[in-house]
Motif scaffolding. Structure first.
Motif, PDB file in Angstrom:
ATOM      1  N   GLN A 178      28.687 -67.915  19.356  1.00 32.83           N
ATOM      2  CA  GLN A 178      28.394 -66.549  19.785  1.00 32.83           C
ATOM      3  C   GLN A 178      28.488 -65.608  18.593  1.00 32.83           C
ATOM      4  O   GLN A 178      29.021 -65.955  17.551  1.00 32.83           O
ATOM      5  N   ARG A 179      27.945 -64.428  18.773  1.00 35.51           N
ATOM      6  CA  ARG A 179      27.992 -63.470  17.672  1.00 35.51           C
ATOM      7  C   ARG A 179      29.340 -62.763  17.631  1.00 35.51           C
ATOM      8  O   ARG A 179      30.068 -62.705  18.622  1.00 35.51           O
ATOM      9  N   LEU A 180      29.644 -62.238  16.484  1.00 29.84           N
ATOM     10  CA  LEU A 180      30.877 -61.485  16.282  1.00 29.84           C
ATOM     11  C   LEU A 180      30.855 -60.230  17.159  1.00 29.84           C
ATOM     12  O   LEU A 180      29.840 -59.546  17.250  1.00 29.84           O
ATOM     13  N   GLN A 181      31.974 -59.930  17.791  1.00 30.17           N
ATOM     14  CA  GLN A 181      32.015 -58.773  18.691  1.00 30.17           C
ATOM     15  C   GLN A 181      33.375 -58.102  18.615  1.00 30.17           C
ATOM     16  O   GLN A 181      34.386 -58.736  18.297  1.00 30.17           O
ATOM     17  N   LEU A 182      33.373 -56.825  18.946  1.00 28.74           N
ATOM     18  CA  LEU A 182      34.613 -56.065  18.934  1.00 28.74           C
ATOM     19  C   LEU A 182      35.524 -56.532  20.061  1.00 28.74           C
ATOM     20  O   LEU A 182      35.085 -56.665  21.206  1.00 28.74           O
ATOM     21  N   LEU A 183      36.788 -56.773  19.752  1.00 22.54           N
ATOM     22  CA  LEU A 183      37.761 -57.118  20.771  1.00 22.54           C
ATOM     23  C   LEU A 183      38.544 -55.870  21.186  1.00 22.54           C
ATOM     24  O   LEU A 183      38.556 -55.514  22.364  1.00 22.54           O
ATOM     25  N   LEU A 184      39.179 -55.223  20.212  1.00 20.05           N
ATOM     26  CA  LEU A 184      39.862 -53.981  20.547  1.00 20.05           C
ATOM     27  C   LEU A 184      40.066 -53.131  19.301  1.00 20.05           C
ATOM     28  O   LEU A 184      39.918 -53.591  18.175  1.00 20.05           O
ATOM     29  N   ARG A 185      40.388 -51.856  19.548  1.00 13.06           N
ATOM     30  CA  ARG A 185      40.608 -50.888  18.478  1.00 13.06           C
ATOM     31  C   ARG A 185      41.935 -50.180  18.722  1.00 13.06           C
ATOM     32  O   ARG A 185      42.323 -49.990  19.885  1.00 13.06           O
ATOM     33  N   HIS A 186      42.616 -49.817  17.661  1.00  9.43           N
ATOM     34  CA  HIS A 186      43.975 -49.320  17.850  1.00  9.43           C
ATOM     35  C   HIS A 186      44.002 -47.972  18.541  1.00  9.43           C
ATOM     36  O   HIS A 186      44.935 -47.666  19.276  1.00  9.43           O
ATOM     37  N   ILE A 187      42.974 -47.141  18.357  1.00 11.90           N
ATOM     38  CA  ILE A 187      43.028 -45.796  18.924  1.00 11.90           C
ATOM     39  C   ILE A 187      42.909 -45.828  20.445  1.00 11.90           C
ATOM     40  O   ILE A 187      43.300 -44.886  21.122  1.00 11.90           O
TER      41      ILE A 187
END
Lengths: 112, 111
Positions: free
Chosen positions: B42-51
């Motif tokens: 699968q392609r790289l994807q955002l999991l989470l962000r600190h803000i």
């Protein structure tokens, strides 16, 4: 859904050839990026562009150039391919004012 | 220049065990930190962000400015969590628009 497409999944070229990798995004994003992904080295930024005809060097621009004539398309060019450019190449895009980068599926380039 | 360090290239845990993927950064200002994930094929994807301070798929990550760390944690790992995880940093100030990625940690959750 944002879609980022890359022209080829697999590519095999010979040393010295000129290579074009194409990336297209369909969400009107201003920012586009080219990375190479190597085991143990992670993702390294080659070039990025924040507007049409604008480009900035990333961390490893040597041996590469880019072109952004239209907003949706960002091309990576290897002027004279070398074996050390064998890698997985990832394209990404991001809209201004947002913090999520959307990645393409990648192009695995082998230079013989 | 900013730098992101992921000290573990490979990490294996058993299903149901807690997991922590380490990420340290070097930057004197205020950065934005992210975790990206790439599952097999699968392609790289955002999991989470600190803000966002959110929990995604049971994962959380807290920004510790004192220790300059942004470790990813999950109390009970699942087999479907097996993937490559990348920590990334983006500068808030200035004109920087790009992410700096760590070298990645390959997580394997064993049955």
């Amino acid at each position: 859904d944002v879609k980022v497409t890359q022209s080829s999944r697999y590519l095999v070229k010979r040393t010295g050839e000129k290579v074009f990798l194409e990336c297209v995004q369909d969400m009107d994003h201003e920012n586009m990026f080219w990375y190479r992904q190597d085991p143990g080295l992670g993702l390294r930024l080659i070039y990025f562009s924040y507007d049409v005809k604008m480009k900035e060097k990333g961390d490893i621009p040597e041996g590469y150039s880019v072109s952004r004539e239209k907003k949706e398309r960002f091309s990576l060019i290897l002027e004279s391919a070398s074996t050390n450019q064998t890698s997985m190449y990832l394209c990404a895009s991001r809209g201004s004012g947002t913090d999520t980068q959307y990645f393409g599926p990648g192009t695995r380039l082998t230079v013989l | 220049a900013q730098r992101v360090t992921q000290p573990e290239k490979l990490l294996s845990v058993f299903k149901g065990a807690p997991v922590e993927l380490k990420c340290n950064y070097s930057y004197s200002g205020s950065p934005e930190l992210f975790w990206y994930v790439q599952y097999s094929r699968q392609r790289l994807q955002l999991l989470l962000r600190h803000i966002s301070r959110e929990s995604i798929k049971g994962f959380t990550a807290d920004l510790n400015k004192g220790e300059t760390s942004f470790h990813l944690k999950k109390p009970f790992a699942q087999e479907e969590d097996s993937a490559m995880y990348y920590c990334a940093l983006r500068l808030i100030s200035g004109s920087a628009r790009q992410l700096t990625f760590g070298s990645g940690t390959q997580l394997t959750v064993l049955p």
